[in-house]
Structure formats: structure tokens, C-alpha cells
Scaffold this motif. Structure first.
Motif, mmCIF file in Angstrom:
data_model
loop_
_atom_site.group_PDB
_atom_site.id
_atom_site.type_symbol
_atom_site.label_atom_id
_atom_site.label_comp_id
_atom_site.label_asym_id
_atom_site.label_seq_id
_atom_site.Cartn_x
_atom_site.Cartn_y
_atom_site.Cartn_z
ATOM 1 N N GLU A 34 0.832 -1.200 0.000
ATOM 2 C CA GLU A 34 0.000 0.000 0.000
ATOM 3 C C GLU A 34 0.871 1.257 0.000
ATOM 4 O O GLU A 34 0.564 2.239 -0.681
ATOM 5 C CB GLU A 34 -0.906 0.012 1.226
ATOM 6 C CG GLU A 34 -2.083 -0.947 1.181
ATOM 7 C CD GLU A 34 -2.944 -0.799 2.420
ATOM 8 O OE1 GLU A 34 -3.242 0.342 2.823
ATOM 9 O OE2 GLU A 34 -3.306 -1.844 3.017
ATOM 10 N N VAL A 35 1.941 1.228 0.769
ATOM 11 C CA VAL A 35 2.840 2.383 0.832
ATOM 12 C C VAL A 35 3.467 2.638 -0.531
ATOM 13 O O VAL A 35 3.440 3.760 -1.052
ATOM 14 C CB VAL A 35 3.933 2.170 1.899
ATOM 15 C CG1 VAL A 35 4.945 3.315 1.858
ATOM 16 C CG2 VAL A 35 3.320 2.071 3.289
ATOM 17 N N ALA A 36 4.036 1.603 -1.130
ATOM 18 C CA ALA A 36 4.695 1.771 -2.422
ATOM 19 C C ALA A 36 3.705 2.207 -3.489
ATOM 20 O O ALA A 36 4.020 3.048 -4.339
ATOM 21 C CB ALA A 36 5.393 0.476 -2.835
ATOM 22 N N GLY A 37 2.507 1.660 -3.460
ATOM 23 C CA GLY A 37 1.505 2.047 -4.438
ATOM 24 C C GLY A 37 1.101 3.501 -4.296
ATOM 25 O O GLY A 37 0.893 4.202 -5.289
ATOM 26 N N ALA A 38 1.014 3.979 -3.054
ATOM 27 C CA ALA A 38 0.633 5.369 -2.815
ATOM 28 C C ALA A 38 1.719 6.339 -3.252
ATOM 29 O O ALA A 38 1.430 7.432 -3.752
ATOM 30 C CB ALA A 38 0.313 5.570 -1.330
ATOM 31 N N PRO A 92 6.071 -1.079 -7.123
ATOM 32 C CA PRO A 92 5.128 -2.197 -7.235
ATOM 33 C C PRO A 92 5.442 -2.982 -8.507
ATOM 34 O O PRO A 92 5.721 -2.394 -9.560
ATOM 35 C CB PRO A 92 3.760 -1.496 -7.349
ATOM 36 C CG PRO A 92 3.958 -0.140 -6.732
ATOM 37 C CD PRO A 92 5.376 0.234 -7.066
ATOM 38 N N THR A 93 5.437 -4.292 -8.420
ATOM 39 C CA THR A 93 5.840 -5.117 -9.558
ATOM 40 C C THR A 93 4.989 -4.830 -10.794
ATOM 41 O O THR A 93 5.492 -4.861 -11.925
ATOM 42 C CB THR A 93 5.754 -6.607 -9.182
ATOM 43 O OG1 THR A 93 6.650 -6.843 -8.071
ATOM 44 C CG2 THR A 93 6.153 -7.503 -10.333
ATOM 45 N N GLY A 94 3.727 -4.510 -10.592
ATOM 46 C CA GLY A 94 2.862 -4.201 -11.717
ATOM 47 C C GLY A 94 3.243 -2.944 -12.471
ATOM 48 O O GLY A 94 2.728 -2.702 -13.570
ATOM 49 N N LEU A 95 4.151 -2.159 -11.911
ATOM 50 C CA LEU A 95 4.567 -0.911 -12.551
ATOM 51 C C LEU A 95 5.879 -1.060 -13.314
ATOM 52 O O LEU A 95 6.336 -0.118 -13.955
ATOM 53 C CB LEU A 95 4.707 0.180 -11.481
ATOM 54 C CG LEU A 95 4.701 1.645 -11.924
ATOM 55 C CD1 LEU A 95 3.419 1.982 -12.659
ATOM 56 C CD2 LEU A 95 4.889 2.563 -10.722
ATOM 57 N N THR A 96 6.488 -2.237 -13.278
ATOM 58 C CA THR A 96 7.824 -2.386 -13.858
ATOM 59 C C THR A 96 7.837 -2.114 -15.365
ATOM 60 O O THR A 96 8.785 -1.514 -15.881
ATOM 61 C CB THR A 96 8.404 -3.780 -13.582
ATOM 62 O OG1 THR A 96 7.485 -4.778 -14.056
ATOM 63 C CG2 THR A 96 8.627 -3.992 -12.092
#
Length: 395
Positions: A34-38, A92-96
Motif C-alpha cells: 500500500e505504501v509503495a503504491g501510494a 510495485p511489480t505491476g509498474l515495472t
């Protein structure tokens, strides 16, 4: 800027920061993901910063080390890789795929070209040889899962070969193929940093194959990265955006247009927010304090920082290269710094006393106890040390 652009003042910018950067008590997160996503990205140049930045934003930081390690090395829901400005971040891995296409491709091309040029100048083998070594190295890493450069060199001995860099120059040095090649593979998005050797504060990492991701259009990836960043950090000026991304101003403007960013009026001039985000935001429910680590993504988030960090504080809180040290925050502004002493005590000092009373000092003291509690016996020394941090650490 056209007429009608809404003015967003310092107080509202600080309110946005408090809530969207997960710093106010009501906004704290439940997990490292949650932290990294924010935040979009956590600075990863100093390994400890990732954990400290997460812990400062968790509602319950007791499991910070275990949960962040789980996300990075077991679930791999977070990944440590090169990103903006050729800097190591945790995403977040989905942002790579977005990060790789939007910021990594141009850097990767320069890095490979530079390596080949230096090898040719030194009389080292050619590009075909390097390609063979690269393919063999990636195959060895696939078999091992994670490995150090030394372990990979057991499978591919050519990684140990050396060549002289800048022969005859004052900065002449000897480079090992493994060091340069793994760096190139990192910026090309083929390998990432794996589990460290030693504790979570160690800067000695194993390598791992990068998560598979689609190859995205550069312009689309840049638009998506900017959209996410403005949602987390807007408003921001063109100068802020150019600095944070490392892009050319033409790329910034293209991405702003692509996402329909809205212009707003800031004290320093024209700023931008994500489309539909120009309206007022509420202030946090209660005053808040935070102790953020060196290189924290909030403290380093904007190039123009006067709205949250008084210029007079900078000589004490930054090193000579512009890296911020540990900072003390009160209600959206930096007011001082902190350090951990050899006995584990979290020592802090207020440099900007304006509006700082008993409530603020009590809240800061509580945050210091909270930090010391989850750190336990671990001792933290920032990789880039600043004048105030060194002074406080010495006692």
C-alpha cells in the motif's frame, strides 16, 4: 496560464502531502505494498531507506522488516530496479513495464554503448563476445534463481575478465566485466536486485531475473507514469516533473497533454494536477508528526521545495550532492532532523521553531519512541551522511 486556474496554496499542498503520502495518522497504510503504491516509488539507493520509509507510514510498524522482506523477496509484489534519473528504486511489480519503457530504455541504450566503447578502447573482446557472455549469464541466473556476481562467475568464468578504463587519465581504473555487464542488464530491465547478503540494511545484493513484463509504447508509458505520480504528488511544476522523471521538457509536456492534466496556480507559478483533481481537499483530522529517513521519497519528491522545507535548513539537512538526510516533520513541513546513536536512541533536533509548541514536541517524541521500538537492536547509518545527522549521531 489561462484565466480561471485555481490557486492551491501552501496549506492545501501540505494537506495533500499528509494524506496522499500516508503520513497523517488517519492515512497510514496496512502493508508495504500500500505504501509503495501510494508513493509510486521508494528510493532504494540506501537499502535501509526502503524499510524506514515503509515503517514511517504503517499504522502498525512492528512487522515492517518481515513484511517488507516478504513483499520484496518472497511474494515479489515489490521489486528493486533502476528507474528515474538512473536511480535505484523499489516499485510495485505491476509498474515495472511502465518504468522500464518510460525511463529505462534511453538510459539502457547509453549504458550498453558506453560499455562497448570502453571495452573497444581497452582492446577487450567485441560485442559478439559480450553477447555470448550475457546470454550465458542470464541462463546461469535462471538456473540458480538468485546469485551474486561471484557465484555467476563460477558458471560463466568470462565474467571475471578485466579491462582498463580511461588508460592514462587521472581517473584510470580497472573494471571487471561482471560489474559493468550486470549494471547494463539492470538498466535494460533484464535483471533486478535480489535478496541482500546479510541483514536488511546490507548494500550487498544478489541478482535475480527481472519479472516478465510487456513491452510498452514509450509515450504511453510516460503518460501512465506521470498520471500516477501527479495523483500521488500533485500539484507540481514542469521543473518538478522534469527533475523527478529525468525526461526532456518536451516529453513532460507531451505526457501532461496525453493525460489531460489540469493547470493550477502555485506560489512559484504554474503547476499541474491530474485531470479532475483540481478541487479542494480536506485537512487531516489531527496534527501529525513524522520521522522520515534519508532519501525519503517525500522529502526528495519535488525539485522546488520551499513550500515544505525552508531554504535556511538545507545546509544542515543535505549533503554536498543534494541528498537529504533524516528529517523531522510537523504538519507538512520539515522542521529538523534526527539520527540514531550507537546505543539505539533516536536523537532529534528542531531547527525551525516557528509554531512549535508542547503538542508538537510530544508528538515528535512519540514518533521517535515508535521508531526505536520497531528497530530494536538494529543500528542505522545513512549511506549519505549530512551535517546534522553526524552531529546528532555523535551525541
Amino acid at each position: 496560464m489561462g484565466d480561471g486556474a485555481r490557486y492551491i496554496g501552501v496549506a492545501e499542498r501540505r494537506a495533500r502531502l499528509a494524506l496522499r503520502q500516508r503520513l497523517a495518522g488517519q492515512a497510514r497504510a496496512g502493508t508495504p505494498e500500500e505504501v509503495a503504491g501510494a508513493l509510486v516509488a521508494l528510493h532504494g539507493t540506501d537499502p535501509a531507506t526502503v524499510y524506514l520509509a515503509v515503517g514511517a507510514r504503517l499504522a502498525d510498524p512492528a512487522g515492517t522488516v518481515e513484511e517488507t522482506g516478504r513483499a520484496l523477496y518472497e511474494d515479489r509484489s515489490l521489486v528493486r530496479m533502476h528507474g528515474m534519473r538512473h536511480t535505484v528504486f523499489v516499485f510495485p511489480t505491476g509498474l515495472t513495464a511502465v518504468v522500464h519503457a518510460s525511463t529505462g530504455l534511453a538510459v539502457a541504450a547509453r549504458e550498453r554503448s558506453s560499455l562497448l566503447k570502453h571495452m573497444a578502447t581497452a582492446g577487450a573482446p567485441d560485442a559478439a563476445w559480450l553477447k555470448e557472455v550475457e546470454e550465458s549469464t542470464l541462463a546461469a541466473l535462471a538456473r540458480r534463481g538468485q546469485a551474486t556476481a561471484a557465484e555467476l562467475a563460477q558458471d560463466e568464468p568470462r565474467l571475471r575478465e578485466q579491462f582498463v578504463y580511461a588508460a592514462g587519465k587521472s581517473y584510470e581504473g580497472v573494471h571487471t566485466v561482471s560489474t559493468r555487464l550486470l549494471r547494463v542488464l539492470g538498466v535494460e530491465g533484464k535483471v533486478v536486485r535480489g535478496r541482500p547478503l546479510g541483514s536488511w540494511t546490507s548494500s550487498r545484493f544478489r541478482w535475480a531475473l527481472a519479472p516478465e513484463h510487456a513491452e510498452l509504447d514509450v509515450a504511453q508509458a510516460q503518460a501512465e507514469l506521470l498520471r500516477r505520480w501527479l495523483a500521488a504528488c500533485g500539484p507540481a511544476t514542469e521543473a518538478d516533473l522534469k527533475w523527478w522523471t529525468g525526461w526532456r521538457v518536451t516529453e513532460v509536456r507531451r505526457a501532461l497533454a496525453a493525460i489531460g492534466a489540469e493547470p493550477v496556480s502555485l506560489d512559484e507559478g504554474t503547476g499541474y494536477v491530474a485531470g479532475g483533481d483540481a478541487g479542494p481537499v480536506p485537512s487531516p483530522d489531527a496534527p501529525w508528526a513524522a520521522l522520515l529517513p534519508a532519501l525519503d521519497p517525500t522529502a526528495m519528491g519535488w525539485q522546488q521545495r520551499d513550500w515544505y522545507l525552508a531554504p535556511g535548513l538545507r545546509p544542515r539537512l543535505f549533503d554536498g550532492s543534494g541528498n537529504v538526510g533524516p528529517t523531522v516533520w510537523w504538519n507538512g513541513r520539515v522542521i529538523g532532523g534526527w539520527a540514531q546513536r550507537p546505543d539505539g536512541e533516536i536523537a532529534w533536533r528542531i531547527l525551525d521553531e516557528e509554531g512549535i509548541g508542547r503538542e508538537a514536541r510530544a508528538a515528535i517524541g512519540s514518533e521517535a519512541e515508535r521508531l526505536a521500538g520497531w528497530l530494536g537492536t538494529t543500528r542505522i547509518t545513512p549511506r549519505f551522511r549530512t551535517p546534522l545527522e553526524k552531529e546528532l549521531a555523535a551525541g
